[in-house]
Enzyme design. Structure first.
Site, PDB file in Angstrom:
ATOM      1  N   HIS A   1       0.848  -1.191   0.000  1.00 30.06           N
ATOM      2  CA  HIS A   1       0.000   0.000   0.000  1.00 30.06           C
ATOM      3  C   HIS A   1       0.886   1.244   0.000  1.00 30.06           C
ATOM      4  CE1 HIS A   1      -3.779  -2.219   1.689  1.00 30.06           C
ATOM      5  NE2 HIS A   1      -3.447  -2.582   0.470  1.00 30.06           N
TER       6      HIS A   1
ATOM      7  N   GLU B   1       0.936   3.874   1.889  1.00 30.25           N
ATOM      8  CA  GLU B   1       1.449   4.255   3.215  1.00 30.25           C
ATOM      9  C   GLU B   1       2.635   3.368   3.589  1.00 30.25           C
ATOM     10  OE1 GLU B   1      -1.526   3.238   2.156  1.00 30.25           O
ATOM     11  OE2 GLU B   1      -2.914   3.264   3.841  1.00 30.25           O
TER      12      GLU B   1
ATOM     13  N   CYS C   1      -5.887   1.143   5.779  1.00 34.47           N
ATOM     14  CA  CYS C   1      -6.390  -0.140   6.267  1.00 34.47           C
ATOM     15  C   CYS C   1      -5.763  -0.434   7.633  1.00 34.47           C
ATOM     16  CB  CYS C   1      -6.046  -1.258   5.272  1.00 34.47           C
ATOM     17  SG  CYS C   1      -4.301  -1.705   5.218  1.00 34.47           S
TER      18      CYS C   1
ATOM     19  N   CYS D   1      -1.872  -0.966   7.607  1.00 33.79           N
ATOM     20  CA  CYS D   1      -1.111   0.277   7.474  1.00 33.79           C
ATOM     21  C   CYS D   1      -1.258   1.133   8.727  1.00 33.79           C
ATOM     22  CB  CYS D   1      -1.548   1.045   6.240  1.00 33.79           C
ATOM     23  SG  CYS D   1      -1.026   0.221   4.721  1.00 33.79           S
TER      24      CYS D   1
HETATM   25 ZN    ZN Z   1      -3.027  -0.433   3.787  1.00 33.53          ZN
END
Ligand code: ZN
Length: 127
Positions: A57, A59, A85, A88
């Protein structure tokens, strides 16, 4: 936030493009967009258009990029074009980030809830 949005356009993922910027002392110290790890093919989806399990992801990419730089995210702000999410969110907490500005709500709020529980300032900013 507009810069994070532009940064998201660098992502080669087809299903969704997400960008993240880490800012500290008014300087951008890291950036990331969702994508496969360094050295892997620049394709995020398999033949069924499902995201590959090893896609990072935005992040996570921004935070792990800091791990091999001379900078650190302690006390920093992260701008993300999407709602983080829970995986993260854990990284954000452990990276010492104190403020999260995100730009897109998601039906699951467990990531946001976890951040708030950790005492991190969370700001929703529509762009
Ligand atoms: Zn994430």
């Amino acid at each position: 936030m507009r810069m994070a949005r532009i940064w998201a356009e660098n992502s080669y993922c087809q299903r969704r493009q997400v960008g993240a910027l880490v800012v500290k002392d008014k300087m951008i110290i890291s950036d990331g967009y969702n994508g496969t790890p360094t050295g892997f093919e620049n394709v995020c989806e398999d033949e069924n258009n499902v995201s590959k399990p090893y896609v990072l992801h935005a992040e996570a990419n921004a935070i792990t990029k800091l791990a091999r730089s001379n900078n650190n995210s302690d006390g920093a702000t992260i701008y993300i074009t999407a709602s983080p999410c829970i995986e993260c969110a854990k990284l954000i907490i452990q990276a010492g980030i104190k403020r999260v500005v995100y730009g897109e709500k998601y039906r699951l709020t467990d990531g946001i809830d976890l951040l708030k529980r950790a005492g991190i300032e969370v700001i929703f900013l529509e762009v």
